[in-house]
Design a protein around this motif. Structure first.
Motif, PDB file in Angstrom:
ATOM      1  N   LEU A 178       0.842  -1.193   0.000  1.00  0.00           N
ATOM      2  CA  LEU A 178       0.000   0.000   0.000  1.00  0.00           C
ATOM      3  C   LEU A 178       0.880   1.246   0.000  1.00  0.00           C
ATOM      4  O   LEU A 178       2.012   1.213   0.496  1.00  0.00           O
ATOM      5  N   ARG A 179       0.340   2.325  -0.548  1.00  0.00           N
ATOM      6  CA  ARG A 179       1.062   3.604  -0.506  1.00  0.00           C
ATOM      7  C   ARG A 179       0.090   4.718  -0.161  1.00  0.00           C
ATOM      8  O   ARG A 179      -1.100   4.643  -0.472  1.00  0.00           O
ATOM      9  N   ARG A 180       0.608   5.754   0.479  1.00  0.00           N
ATOM     10  CA  ARG A 180      -0.218   6.874   0.909  1.00  0.00           C
ATOM     11  C   ARG A 180      -0.560   7.779  -0.268  1.00  0.00           C
ATOM     12  O   ARG A 180       0.276   8.045  -1.127  1.00  0.00           O
ATOM     13  N   GLU A 181      -1.798   8.260  -0.254  1.00  0.00           N
ATOM     14  CA  GLU A 181      -2.240   9.256  -1.226  1.00  0.00           C
ATOM     15  C   GLU A 181      -2.357  10.608  -0.532  1.00  0.00           C
ATOM     16  O   GLU A 181      -2.151  10.724   0.681  1.00  0.00           O
ATOM     17  N   ALA A 182      -2.682  11.644  -1.285  1.00  0.00           N
ATOM     18  CA  ALA A 182      -2.819  12.986  -0.718  1.00  0.00           C
ATOM     19  C   ALA A 182      -3.951  13.007   0.300  1.00  0.00           C
ATOM     20  O   ALA A 182      -5.008  12.391   0.079  1.00  0.00           O
ATOM     21  N   PRO A 183      -3.767  13.691   1.435  1.00  0.00           N
ATOM     22  CA  PRO A 183      -4.823  13.764   2.450  1.00  0.00           C
ATOM     23  C   PRO A 183      -6.088  14.402   1.886  1.00  0.00           C
ATOM     24  O   PRO A 183      -6.036  15.269   1.014  1.00  0.00           O
ATOM     25  N   ARG A 184      -7.229  13.945   2.381  1.00  0.00           N
ATOM     26  CA  ARG A 184      -8.513  14.545   2.009  1.00  0.00           C
ATOM     27  C   ARG A 184      -8.862  15.585   3.063  1.00  0.00           C
ATOM     28  O   ARG A 184      -9.076  15.262   4.233  1.00  0.00           O
ATOM     29  N   ARG A 185      -8.954  16.816   2.665  1.00  0.00           N
ATOM     30  CA  ARG A 185      -9.236  17.899   3.589  1.00  0.00           C
ATOM     31  C   ARG A 185     -10.686  18.373   3.427  1.00  0.00           C
ATOM     32  O   ARG A 185     -11.423  17.885   2.596  1.00  0.00           O
ATOM     33  N   GLY A 186     -11.065  19.299   4.260  1.00  0.00           N
ATOM     34  CA  GLY A 186     -12.399  19.878   4.161  1.00  0.00           C
ATOM     35  C   GLY A 186     -13.374  19.307   5.148  1.00  0.00           C
ATOM     36  O   GLY A 186     -14.552  19.649   5.143  1.00  0.00           O
ATOM     37  N   ARG A 187     -12.931  18.418   6.038  1.00  0.00           N
ATOM     38  CA  ARG A 187     -13.799  17.866   7.064  1.00  0.00           C
ATOM     39  C   ARG A 187     -13.335  18.346   8.437  1.00  0.00           C
ATOM     40  O   ARG A 187     -12.208  18.790   8.614  1.00  0.00           O
ATOM     41  N   VAL A 188     -14.217  18.190   9.409  1.00  0.00           N
ATOM     42  CA  VAL A 188     -13.856  18.547  10.779  1.00  0.00           C
ATOM     43  C   VAL A 188     -12.839  17.538  11.288  1.00  0.00           C
ATOM     44  O   VAL A 188     -12.968  16.334  11.066  1.00  0.00           O
ATOM     45  N   GLY A 189     -11.820  18.011  12.002  1.00  0.00           N
ATOM     46  CA  GLY A 189     -10.813  17.119  12.557  1.00  0.00           C
ATOM     47  C   GLY A 189      -9.662  16.906  11.592  1.00  0.00           C
ATOM     48  O   GLY A 189      -9.482  17.637  10.605  1.00  0.00           O
ATOM     49  N   GLN A 190      -8.862  15.888  11.896  1.00  0.00           N
ATOM     50  CA  GLN A 190      -7.694  15.593  11.077  1.00  0.00           C
ATOM     51  C   GLN A 190      -8.108  15.139   9.676  1.00  0.00           C
ATOM     52  O   GLN A 190      -9.103  14.421   9.523  1.00  0.00           O
ATOM     53  N   PRO A 191      -7.360  15.548   8.660  1.00  0.00           N
ATOM     54  CA  PRO A 191      -7.686  15.087   7.299  1.00  0.00           C
ATOM     55  C   PRO A 191      -7.484  13.579   7.174  1.00  0.00           C
ATOM     56  O   PRO A 191      -6.608  12.997   7.822  1.00  0.00           O
ATOM     57  N   LEU A 192      -8.337  12.946   6.375  1.00  0.00           N
ATOM     58  CA  LEU A 192      -8.202  11.513   6.137  1.00  0.00           C
ATOM     59  C   LEU A 192      -7.053  11.252   5.161  1.00  0.00           C
ATOM     60  O   LEU A 192      -6.889  11.968   4.170  1.00  0.00           O
ATOM     61  N   VAL A 193      -6.246  10.257   5.460  1.00  0.00           N
ATOM     62  CA  VAL A 193      -5.129   9.895   4.595  1.00  0.00           C
ATOM     63  C   VAL A 193      -5.436   8.537   3.965  1.00  0.00           C
ATOM     64  O   VAL A 193      -5.282   7.499   4.618  1.00  0.00           O
ATOM     65  N   PRO A 194      -5.918   8.528   2.735  1.00  0.00           N
ATOM     66  CA  PRO A 194      -6.239   7.246   2.096  1.00  0.00           C
ATOM     67  C   PRO A 194      -4.982   6.522   1.631  1.00  0.00           C
ATOM     68  O   PRO A 194      -3.964   7.142   1.308  1.00  0.00           O
ATOM     69  N   LEU A 195      -5.051   5.213   1.615  1.00  0.00           N
ATOM     70  CA  LEU A 195      -3.977   4.392   1.071  1.00  0.00           C
ATOM     71  C   LEU A 195      -4.515   3.601  -0.110  1.00  0.00           C
ATOM     72  O   LEU A 195      -5.659   3.123  -0.090  1.00  0.00           O
ATOM     73  N   SER A 196      -3.689   3.474  -1.129  1.00  0.00           N
ATOM     74  CA  SER A 196      -4.067   2.738  -2.330  1.00  0.00           C
ATOM     75  C   SER A 196      -3.053   1.640  -2.586  1.00  0.00           C
ATOM     76  O   SER A 196      -1.985   1.588  -1.945  1.00  0.00           O
ATOM     77  N   LEU A 197      -3.360   0.760  -3.521  1.00  0.00           N
ATOM     78  CA  LEU A 197      -2.431  -0.298  -3.886  1.00  0.00           C
ATOM     79  C   LEU A 197      -1.185   0.308  -4.525  1.00  0.00           C
ATOM     80  O   LEU A 197      -1.276   1.217  -5.350  1.00  0.00           O
ATOM     81  N   ASP A 198      -0.026  -0.199  -4.152  1.00  0.00           N
ATOM     82  CA  ASP A 198       1.230   0.219  -4.775  1.00  0.00           C
ATOM     83  C   ASP A 198       1.444  -0.644  -6.014  1.00  0.00           C
ATOM     84  O   ASP A 198       1.587  -1.865  -5.895  1.00  0.00           O
ATOM     85  N   PRO A 199       1.466  -0.063  -7.212  1.00  0.00           N
ATOM     86  CA  PRO A 199       1.620  -0.880  -8.423  1.00  0.00           C
ATOM     87  C   PRO A 199       2.852  -1.766  -8.402  1.00  0.00           C
ATOM     88  O   PRO A 199       2.846  -2.854  -8.992  1.00  0.00           O
ATOM     89  N   ASP A 200       3.915  -1.312  -7.725  1.00  0.00           N
ATOM     90  CA  ASP A 200       5.153  -2.081  -7.696  1.00  0.00           C
ATOM     91  C   ASP A 200       5.248  -2.998  -6.480  1.00  0.00           C
ATOM     92  O   ASP A 200       6.317  -3.551  -6.192  1.00  0.00           O
ATOM     93  N   GLY A 201       4.127  -3.186  -5.784  1.00  0.00           N
ATOM     94  CA  GLY A 201       4.153  -4.045  -4.612  1.00  0.00           C
ATOM     95  C   GLY A 201       4.377  -5.504  -4.949  1.00  0.00           C
ATOM     96  O   GLY A 201       5.022  -6.240  -4.192  1.00  0.00           O
ATOM     97  N   ALA A 202       3.840  -5.951  -6.057  1.00  0.00           N
ATOM     98  CA  ALA A 202       4.008  -7.340  -6.485  1.00  0.00           C
ATOM     99  C   ALA A 202       3.745  -7.413  -7.980  1.00  0.00           C
ATOM    100  O   ALA A 202       3.049  -6.552  -8.548  1.00  0.00           O
ATOM    101  N   TYR A 203       4.302  -8.452  -8.592  1.00  0.00           N
ATOM    102  CA  TYR A 203       4.107  -8.677 -10.020  1.00  0.00           C
ATOM    103  C   TYR A 203       3.664 -10.117 -10.236  1.00  0.00           C
ATOM    104  O   TYR A 203       3.972 -11.012  -9.434  1.00  0.00           O
TER     105      TYR A 203
END
Length: 400
Positions: free
Chosen positions: A59-84
């Motif tokens: 997994l790799r971190r994506e840009a934080p999602r802002r605009g909500r109350v509290g800490q911004p959410l930090v989504p994680l997505s699949l890392d393309p180079d994680g496995a082949y």
């Protein structure tokens, strides 16, 4: 793929890691809060899992999602180079080998036509191509998770249909290409029916992640099928579930025939040969099929009638959401076939059953090779999709 939850801590951790990877693959980038809400796991447990998967470069971190109350959410997505994953499609007319990354992008591809497949030549060619995959610039060969082979079952039964010597095709009766390659390669080697594998490619990498139950048609040299139930590939007792090519359908002359004799590309090939036209373009999905238009139109008409009846018969047994139709053909031809199937289906008496939505497949001609590549992916990194019916739909982005 059946995965046991396990009774010890290590087994539970492995289960939960697969659960997270499967959810992110299905829904796209998700934050730990969204995964916790979807799975019922505690936020702390999800945090530990996601940190480990990030450390493992899956997994790799994506840009934080802002605009909500509290800490911004930090989504994680699949890392393309994680496995082949390496996938090989052994076809009646060609061999295709692909190297696929963790999100399903093809990093290397080879296709070689043949008049008919010879098991010894196939083993040698796949072994050589695996070496080229491992040497592909930009990939870490240590992260290759396995080789999956998609091959038609009982190839020896189709010698006459593809114009191959019976004795040469008979060699497949005793061939064990999976075992031979497993002894030669440093990776796990898997094998699956080619049409079932194509369905697995749609499930793993396709654009229909919102579907839980569907029948999948793949129109190659011979038509075949696959089955997804509750979001999971169902292979059946012998690995040959949804053998749609064997389904009886109208033959267009008042009798019945198997679907394989109505909707396979070898039938179009015969029409093209009879017209004195070169057939090479039929096995190049990037080619222009316009020169075959009279033959193509007649083939589409017969294939669509057969597939429509197969869809009606299948949905009478299981209440599918959709029938997905894909094939080794140009996208425009596939779309024409889907539209004609829809027209044929609308003319059938479907009293008492609800017709499924008809959708074009999203993978295309390489679906069987990609399906081969999906075999180590399912086995090494994903959870049985029956466990993925969420308690509450994730609040993340819509599925791709």
């Amino acid at each position: 793929m059946a995965v046991q939850r396990g009774t010890n801590q290590a087994g539970m951790r492995a289960h939960n890691e697969r659960l997270v990877l499967s959810l992110v693959r299905r829904n796209g980038a998700l934050s730990k809060t969204e995964i916790a809400r979807s799975t019922g796991l505690s936020t702390q447990t999800v945090s530990v899992i996601m940190r480990q998967l990030e450390a493992d470069r899956l997994l790799r971190r994506e840009a934080p999602r802002r605009g909500r109350v509290g800490q911004p959410l930090v989504p994680l997505s699949l890392d393309p180079d994680g496995a082949y994953f390496i996938g090989a499609k052994v076809g009646r007319r060609s061999l295709e080998v692909v190297l696929v990354d963790f999100v399903g992008a093809i990093r290397h591809r080879m296709m070689r036509p043949h008049a008919f497949p010879d098991p010894c030549e196939i083993v040698a060619a796949i072994r050589a191509e695996v070496g080229r995959c491992a040497a592909t610039p930009g990939i870490d060969p240590e992260r290759i998770a396995g080789l999956g082979i998609a091959v038609p079952f009982e190839l020896w039964n189709w010698a006459e249909e593809i114009g191959a010597p019976a004795e040469a095709m008979g060699a497949w009766r005793h061939a064990d290409i999976r075992g031979e390659l497993a002894a030669l390669l440093p990776y796990p080697v898997y094998l699956q029916n080619d049409a079932t594998a194509a369905c697995g490619a749609e499930l793993a990498f396709g654009a229909h992640s919102g579907l839980l139950d569907y029948i999948h048609f793949f129109v190659g040299a011979f038509v075949g099928g696959g089955l997804v139930l509750n979001g999971s590939l169902f292979t059946g007792r012998t690995g040959n579930a949804a053998a749609l090519g064997s389904m009886p359908v109208p033959d267009g002359r008042g009798g019945t025939a198997q679907l394989i004799d109505r909707a396979s590309l070898v039938l179009l090939e015969r029409r093209v040969v009879e017209a004195g036209l070169p057939v090479e373009a039929l096995y190049d999905a990037g080619a222009d099929w316009a020169p075959f238009e009279p033959q193509l139109e007649a083939w589409i008409a017969g294939a669509a009638q057969g597939i429509a009846h197969a869809v009606a018969a299948a949905v009478a047994i299981i209440d599918f959401e959709a029938a997905v139709i894909d094939g080794a053909m140009p996208e425009a031809v596939r779309d024409r076939l889907v539209a004609r199937v829809a027209a044929e289906l609308s003319g059938l008496d479907l009293s008492g059953i609800k017709p499924p939505a008809l959708r074009a497949g999203s993978i295309g001609p390489s679906a069987r090779a990609l399906g081969g590549a999906s075999l180590p992916l399912f086995d090494r990194y994903l959870l049985d999709q029956h466990a993925l019916v969420p308690r509450e739909a994730p609040a993340g982005p819509e599925p791709a």
